[in-house]
Enzyme design. Sequence first.
Site, mmCIF file in Angstrom:
data_model
loop_
_atom_site.group_PDB
_atom_site.id
_atom_site.type_symbol
_atom_site.label_atom_id
_atom_site.label_comp_id
_atom_site.label_asym_id
_atom_site.label_seq_id
_atom_site.Cartn_x
_atom_site.Cartn_y
_atom_site.Cartn_z
ATOM 1 N N ASP A 170 -4.688 -4.622 6.619
ATOM 2 C CA ASP A 170 -5.423 -5.679 4.708
ATOM 3 C C ASP A 170 -3.389 -5.895 4.588
ATOM 4 O O ASP A 170 -2.524 -6.124 4.078
ATOM 5 C CB ASP A 170 -4.850 -4.616 3.692
ATOM 6 N N HIS B 239 -3.034 -0.979 -3.644
ATOM 7 C CA HIS B 239 -4.029 -0.353 -3.218
ATOM 8 C C HIS B 239 -3.855 1.260 -3.686
ATOM 9 O O HIS B 239 -2.739 1.956 -4.100
ATOM 10 C CB HIS B 239 -4.076 0.401 -1.547
ATOM 11 N N SER C 8 0.910 -1.012 0.142
ATOM 12 C CA SER C 8 -0.143 -0.175 -0.205
ATOM 13 C C SER C 8 1.036 0.844 0.183
ATOM 14 O O SER C 8 1.513 1.607 -0.522
ATOM 15 C CB SER C 8 -0.789 0.195 1.089
ATOM 16 N N THR C 9 0.617 1.832 0.998
ATOM 17 C CA THR C 9 1.595 3.447 0.987
ATOM 18 C C THR C 9 3.130 2.951 0.929
ATOM 19 O O THR C 9 3.467 1.994 1.883
ATOM 20 C CB THR C 9 1.426 3.741 2.862
ATOM 21 N N MET D 209 0.072 1.329 5.461
ATOM 22 C CA MET D 209 -0.702 1.618 6.126
ATOM 23 C C MET D 209 -1.842 0.293 6.433
ATOM 24 O O MET D 209 -2.428 -0.018 5.741
ATOM 25 C CB MET D 209 -1.396 2.663 6.310
#
Length: 363
Positions: free
Chosen positions: A302, A206, A180-181, A299
């Site tokens: 998930d 994401h 993600s991030t 973050m």
Amino acid sequence: MSKIKVLVVDDSAVVREVVKQVLESDPGITVYATAMDPIFAMEKMKLQWPDVIVLDIEMPRMDGLTFLNKIMNERPTPVVICSTLTEKGAQATMQALAAGATSIITKPKMGVKRYLQEDASNDLVGAVKAAARANMRRLTNTQQRPPVPSQKLNADAILPPPGAARLGMTSEQIVAIGTSTGGTQALEAVLTALPRVCAGIVIVQHMPEMFTEAFAQRLNSLCQIEVKEAKNNDRVIPGRALIAPGGKHMLLKRSGAQYHVEIVEGPLVNRHRPSVDVLFRSVAKFAGKNALGIIMTGMGDDGARGLKEMRDAGAYTLGQNEDSCVVYGMPKEAMKLGAVCEELPLQQIAGKISAVHAMVSGR
């Protein structure tokens, strides 16, 4: 704790005001200044430097990408890109992510006020909070989204947990990656280091709808392997990486000894679509011990439970270590669950993927 100080830079007065209202609805955030373009922003930054910048791409006098590069060269600061849902906007946003932006918030050309206030408000607050926690040293070295549901769904919403059913024999290895991030930079570091022939790879990053195709195209231009946005029934084959399309879930399936992906609609899982947990659960179910699972910077949680299911099914699992993560959230949660066999720094992950493929090919 002191509030996160945010500077909003956008040439639309409506967007500036709405973003300010949305962010300040969270008690941990304050928008200390807004600016209609980077020139005005730099004047305000001389007086007080922000913790996070929310930045438009297309602006007069100086565009957002030029401003971003200037910031990253002079004083690296977390930047959340607020970009339009257009092909041109997607390409510029990919350049911004490559330059060090932490994440993307999309805005439509029409109905932007309502969209930011309702559909994207949780995404915007979450992106700023994640950006404030970002390890900028790692970041610089290396959509339209639906509203967040009140109930946080898990992967059960898409497919049942993997059972004990025996799989047919196959030696084909699958690599499943979730991030993600900070993941756009991390994935670039991993995939560009892979040789032309390696295990087939399935990836959830994401990212909003419309941006995953531009992201995959950019990686494909840089890598020896083929990288593409996944389409329904795409084969998972050696030397190819499939990236889940924004706004849809991706599942691994198997027919005989051959793997393919299924692209499906469905509710948000762990507040995401695509969800890493959904992909990892399908890999646990259909690849089992023939899979390598990797959870990287991001973050939230998930992917943590899905990676545990992969490990329980016999897969070897990796977590990106804290020192090399932009945000040590998802790998940390996976470690807590006992889902990770081994933690590695980012620069060693590609070598592990290559080693696994070499070992299987040499059987």
